[in-house]
Scaffold this motif. Structure first.
Motif, mmCIF file in Angstrom:
data_model
loop_
_atom_site.group_PDB
_atom_site.id
_atom_site.type_symbol
_atom_site.label_atom_id
_atom_site.label_comp_id
_atom_site.label_asym_id
_atom_site.label_seq_id
_atom_site.Cartn_x
_atom_site.Cartn_y
_atom_site.Cartn_z
ATOM 1 N N GLU A 267 -11.290 -9.079 21.915
ATOM 2 C CA GLU A 267 -10.503 -10.085 21.190
ATOM 3 C C GLU A 267 -9.972 -9.595 19.857
ATOM 4 N N GLY A 268 -10.382 -8.399 19.448
ATOM 5 C CA GLY A 268 -9.851 -7.844 18.214
ATOM 6 C C GLY A 268 -10.336 -8.532 16.963
ATOM 7 N N ILE A 269 -11.493 -9.199 17.023
ATOM 8 C CA ILE A 269 -12.023 -9.870 15.833
ATOM 9 C C ILE A 269 -12.351 -8.826 14.779
ATOM 10 N N ILE A 270 -11.805 -9.003 13.581
ATOM 11 C CA ILE A 270 -11.996 -7.978 12.554
ATOM 12 C C ILE A 270 -13.038 -8.376 11.507
ATOM 13 N N ASP A 271 -13.287 -9.679 11.315
ATOM 14 C CA ASP A 271 -14.309 -10.121 10.366
ATOM 15 C C ASP A 271 -15.586 -10.454 11.136
ATOM 16 N N PHE B 21 0.867 -1.190 0.000
ATOM 17 C CA PHE B 21 0.000 0.000 0.000
ATOM 18 C C PHE B 21 0.898 1.233 0.000
ATOM 19 N N ALA B 22 0.944 1.918 -1.126
ATOM 20 C CA ALA B 22 1.917 3.007 -1.311
ATOM 21 C C ALA B 22 1.690 4.162 -0.353
ATOM 22 N N ASP B 23 0.418 4.433 0.013
ATOM 23 C CA ASP B 23 0.135 5.540 0.925
ATOM 24 C C ASP B 23 -1.080 5.200 1.771
ATOM 25 N N LEU B 24 -1.408 6.106 2.707
ATOM 26 C CA LEU B 24 -2.498 5.864 3.647
ATOM 27 C C LEU B 24 -3.837 5.736 2.923
ATOM 28 N N ASN B 25 -4.085 6.601 1.923
ATOM 29 C CA ASN B 25 -5.364 6.560 1.218
ATOM 30 C C ASN B 25 -5.574 5.219 0.511
ATOM 31 N N THR B 26 -4.497 4.690 -0.073
ATOM 32 C CA THR B 26 -4.594 3.388 -0.747
ATOM 33 C C THR B 26 -4.975 2.304 0.248
ATOM 34 N N PHE B 27 -4.357 2.360 1.409
ATOM 35 C CA PHE B 27 -4.677 1.355 2.435
ATOM 36 C C PHE B 27 -6.110 1.508 2.929
ATOM 37 N N LEU B 28 -6.531 2.754 3.212
ATOM 38 C CA LEU B 28 -7.879 2.970 3.727
ATOM 39 C C LEU B 28 -8.941 2.528 2.718
ATOM 40 N N ARG B 29 -8.685 2.806 1.440
ATOM 41 C CA ARG B 29 -9.627 2.405 0.399
ATOM 42 C C ARG B 29 -9.735 0.881 0.324
ATOM 43 N N LYS B 30 -8.581 0.210 0.378
ATOM 44 C CA LYS B 30 -8.569 -1.257 0.326
ATOM 45 C C LYS B 30 -9.279 -1.844 1.541
ATOM 46 N N TRP B 31 -9.020 -1.269 2.720
ATOM 47 C CA TRP B 31 -9.632 -1.771 3.956
ATOM 48 C C TRP B 31 -11.151 -1.617 3.909
ATOM 49 N N SER B 32 -11.602 -0.487 3.372
ATOM 50 C CA SER B 32 -13.034 -0.224 3.292
ATOM 51 C C SER B 32 -13.722 -1.133 2.284
ATOM 52 N N GLU B 33 -13.043 -1.399 1.162
ATOM 53 C CA GLU B 33 -13.652 -2.187 0.089
ATOM 54 C C GLU B 33 -13.641 -3.687 0.374
ATOM 55 N N GLU B 34 -12.673 -4.139 1.147
ATOM 56 C CA GLU B 34 -12.505 -5.575 1.369
ATOM 57 C C GLU B 34 -13.522 -6.089 2.382
ATOM 58 N N ASP B 35 -14.378 -7.010 1.928
ATOM 59 C CA ASP B 35 -15.377 -7.567 2.837
ATOM 60 C C ASP B 35 -14.722 -8.395 3.932
ATOM 61 N N LYS B 36 -13.714 -9.162 3.552
ATOM 62 C CA LYS B 36 -13.002 -9.991 4.515
ATOM 63 C C LYS B 36 -11.673 -9.333 4.861
ATOM 64 N N LYS B 37 -11.632 -8.665 5.996
ATOM 65 C CA LYS B 37 -10.404 -7.950 6.379
ATOM 66 C C LYS B 37 -9.223 -8.907 6.520
#
Length: 791
Positions: A742-746, A648-664
């Motif tokens: 427990e930090g469950i993300i999915d 992930f080249a920058d923060l925005n790229t990471f945030l976009r991927k995190w938001s779009e990904e159904d399974k974190k």
């Protein structure tokens, strides 16, 4: 109504089009087609004391002509791809697996890549080649006649419950069988320690024996334990036909013979092997052939020259290539090589981390004051002493104590019963190290005196404990000190720590020592091993020769009229067993029995010894084996940041991927493939209360982190949950608590609803109904995740 192929998944395309086409061309679904074929275990990733597995390599289809004789690989794509979209991956896997034909398909047809001819051809969906078509083409390309075919097709030995050969073992076996069938009589197999050379040798022997072309077989090695282990384990199917040559007796009634080479060659000019005629053996396999079989004057070579008409196969992890000795010159270039790096990358061998310890006297040297006497009253020669001298020419007692203390300190932090081998300069050094380690571990030694043992060739009490050290069920001995006895041929699957306090200049010896730790035993808790290096021997990891192809070394002497083409080179060889463990140092000089303190009866001692010099530890550095096979020295935090930024080249790229990904979790798995283990990173950075999202943002993008509790409380403060009915609101609050604790993300995994925390709400079906159905439940959970990760 026509089926819209574009709407079908890859699995649908395989099931409806590709599999039927392959079956209709004559391939047997039960015996010849392997779908979803995993051929590696996934690299073990180590960070701190935590481990994880990388992705396993998987082929969509492998097509076998006979069991363990694969002919084709097929890679599938959905119909939104072209017919050849998967061919490059297919070729890559075909090269790894040594498979001659690669195909790709999208359900419309096939693209074939012929690896031997380098050609590609498009094939209609209903015209996939039959097993006989591909086999005939393979025979033609390889120049295999009918007689050779019968040998090549001879089945492997297999009984219900037996292990199947791994892909690299299959390649080694098949290449060897094919080469011998074609008349090749000198072969070399190079396989890293721990990859199953003996099992590979057994399958080669068995198939040639069953095919009737090798009826009398000799297996030669240089260690008694190797013979015994082979007879009890891999060679057990030969039980009725097999014998161990002992007491100079040769019984011609058997078909498979196992022997130590020095027992077969005999002593006092009585050459035992000459009890048999020169043409008695059809096949000779030389295990650990780097130990000297290629030296013209060696005992092994006498045996090989006598039975010269037999086929000779050399097995080694470390082919020896020096100006005096050449395995490749005798056996030819390796017919197959499977390296340590390949084994680690595939997840079949344990990776390693290296702890380099710098001692002040090692780095700065030591020079005695003029006239200084050692503990025995000898005047110490006035010169500069360095790490190459220590324990060979000069003993510094405090240095030995510091090494013992650092090893003990490490074991106390991980597990004091981790099997450990300490490699020393010589037998005398191994004895002093044993004493020093005992004094650091007196509490455990008081409970069992065998907790620490010296295992060297001159000490029968120690040698008697070797089997117990190797035994996975035996706790004792736990720590052993040695010089050369355990550098090779000792199958210690549970060894977790290797300590290097010897001067290693030979790459062959270095590879053999490292090989003591490379075996994986996850069920024993061993998924990696640690090298504690006091002599900078691990610098050899950076040497291209460490994992490269063996290169023959030959220096013709023009004055002597030497031919530019190398001939066999004479050199004397000494059998290690005859020396009773007094093996040579890396400089070629023999070990000395430690009671002998003077040189040839002179007043000058062989070693000076001082006990009034203080040694200090001045540096410690931990290095990890990374995904490219290199030792990394940067901090875990810096390494993780660099690899996160690769994804992930920058923060925005990471945030976009995190938001779009159904399974974190998929994002976490991607990072794991890059060697980023978030649990280890969390521990290293002392951010135990951060979830994966905040940890990544904080480490890689320098964002101020929020703890899981802070994020959960922010959701509650915003009042977001009050728009739901009472039961739905309570369920979401319970999910929020689950995240916080427990930090469950999915959170959208409905299996969570089966946990005890949700029993009070009723069955998962009842819970989902409270939201108006499953789709509404998943929508609500997705909104909850978004609320959690709002800034």
């Amino acid at each position: 109504m026509a089926v819209n192929k574009k709407a079908l998944s890859e699995e649908d395309i395989k099931m409806k089009y590709i599999t039927p086409s392959i079956i209709n061309s004559g391939w047997d679904l039960e015996k010849q087609i392997r779908a979803e074929y995993f051929f590696t275990d996934g690299r073990v990733i180590v960070r701190g004391n935590l481990t994880s597995r990388g992705k396993r390599k998987r082929a969509d289809y492998i097509l076998f002509y006979k069991p363990n004789l694969p002919l084709a690989i097929v890679e599938a794509k959905d119909n939104n791809h072209t017919v050849g979209a998967g061919i490059q991956q297919g070729i890559e896997y075909a090269e790894i697996l040594d498979i001659p034909f690669a195909f790709s398909s999208n359900g419309d047809g096939f693209l074939e890549h012929d690896r031997k001819n380098g050609t590609e051809t498009e094939i209609p969906l209903g015209k996939f080649p039959s097993p006989e078509d591909l086999w005939k083409r393979y025979k033609s390309i390889q120049g295999i006649d009918d007689k050779q075919e019968e040998v090549i097709k001879e089945p492997y030995f297999f009984q219900m419950g037996d292990k199947q050969p791994r892909y690299y073992q299959r390649i080694a076996i098949n290449r060897t069988i094919e080469a011998i069938a074609k008349g090749q009589n000198r072969l070399l197999l190079v396989m890293a320690t721990g990859t199953g050379k003996t099992y590979t040798a057994f399958q080669i022997m068995y198939r040639l024996w069953k095919a009737g072309i090798k009826k009398k077989i000799l297996f030669l090695t240089d260690r008694n334990i190797l013979v015994d282990q082979s007879m009890l384990n891999d060679f057990k199917p030969f039980q009725k036909y097999m014998t161990k040559i002992e007491n100079k007796k040769m019984d011609s009634s058997y078909e498979v013979y196992l022997s130590l080479y020095h027992q077969l060659s005999g002593e006092d000019n009585f050459e035992v092997f000459k009890q048999f005629k020169p043409d008695f053996f059809d096949l000779i396999i030389i295990d650990e052939c780097h130990r000297g079989s290629a030296k013209e004057e060696s005992r092994w070579r006498k045996i090989l020259d006598y039975f010269t008409s037999a086929t000779h196969i050399g097995l080694t992890a470390t082919p020896k290539e020096t100006t005096d000795t050449s395995n490749t010159h005798y056996f030819g270039k390796p017919i197959y090589t499977y390296s340590l790096k390949q084994g680690i990358d595939d997840g079949f061998l344990a990776p390693y981390k290296v702890i380099r310890i710098g001692l002040d006297k090692d780095l700065t040297g030591y020079r005695p004051v003029k006239g200084k006497l050692d503990v025995n009253g000898y005047e110490i020669e006035d010169r500069e002493y360095n790490v190459k001298d220590y324990d060979k020419n000069l003993i510094i007692d405090d240095r030995t104590k510091k090494v013992a203390a650092k090893v003990t300190e490490y074991l106390k932090k991980i597990d004091r019963f981790s099997k450990t081998i300490i490699f020393c300069i010589d037998i005398e050094h191994a004895e002093r190290m044993r004493q020093a380690v005992i004094n650091e571990n007196a509490d455990l030694v008081a409970k069992n005196s065998k907790y620490i043992m010296r295992i060297t060739g001159d000490n029968p009490e120690g040698k008697a404990q070797l089997d117990n050290f190797i035994d996975e069920e035996s706790l004792y001995p736990t720590i052993v000190t040695t010089s050369k006895l355990m550098t090779t041929g000792v199958d210690c699957k549970t060894c977790k720590v290797i300590v290097l306090d010897n001067n290693i200049t030979s790459m062959t010896e270095f590879k053999q020592i490292i090989g003591r730790g490379t075996r994986l035993r996850p069920d024993y808790g061993k998924e990696y091993f640690t090298i504690i290096d006091f002599r900078n021997a691990s610098r050899l990891f950076a040497d291209p020769a460490f994992d490269g192809e063996p290169v023959q070394i030959y220096e013709p002497n023009e004055e002597n009229g030497d031919d530019i083409v190398p001939s066999d080179m004479p050199d004397e060889d000494t059998n290690p067993e005859d020396l009773q463990g007094q093996y040579s140092n890396s400089d070629g000089k023999p070990d000395h029995v430690f009671e002998d303190w003077t040189v040839n009866g002179s007043d000058k001692p062989r070693k000076y010894r001082v006990n009034d010099i203080i040694v200090k530890v001045i540096s410690e550095r931990v290095q990890y084996y990374d995904k490219d096979g290199k030792l990394i020295t940067e901090s875990l935090i810096d390494y993780s940041k660099k690899n996160i930024l690769k994804e992930f080249a920058d923060l925005n790229t990471f945030l976009r991927k995190w938001s779009e990904e159904d399974k974190k979790q998929a994002i976490i798995e991607e990072l794991k493939e890059q060697g980023v283990l978030l649990d280890a990173l969390r521990e290293e950075s002392e951010n135990e209360n951060l979830d994966d999202f905040d940890l990544i943002c904080h480490i890689a993008f320098d964002q101020k982190p929020l703890t899981k509790a802070e994020r959960a409380n922010n959701v509650k403060k915003r009042g977001y949950l009050y728009k739901y009915g009472d039961m739905a609101k309570q369920v979401l609050e319970a999910l929020l608590e689950k995240y916080m604790n427990e930090g469950i993300i999915d959170l959208d995994d409905t299996k969570i609803l089966e946990l005890k925390d949700f029993e009070r709400f009723g069955s998962p079906l009842k819970i989902v109904k409270a939201f108006g159905g499953k789709s509404n439940y998943l929508k609500a959970v997705k909104e909850l995740e978004n609320e959690i990760y709002l800034a």
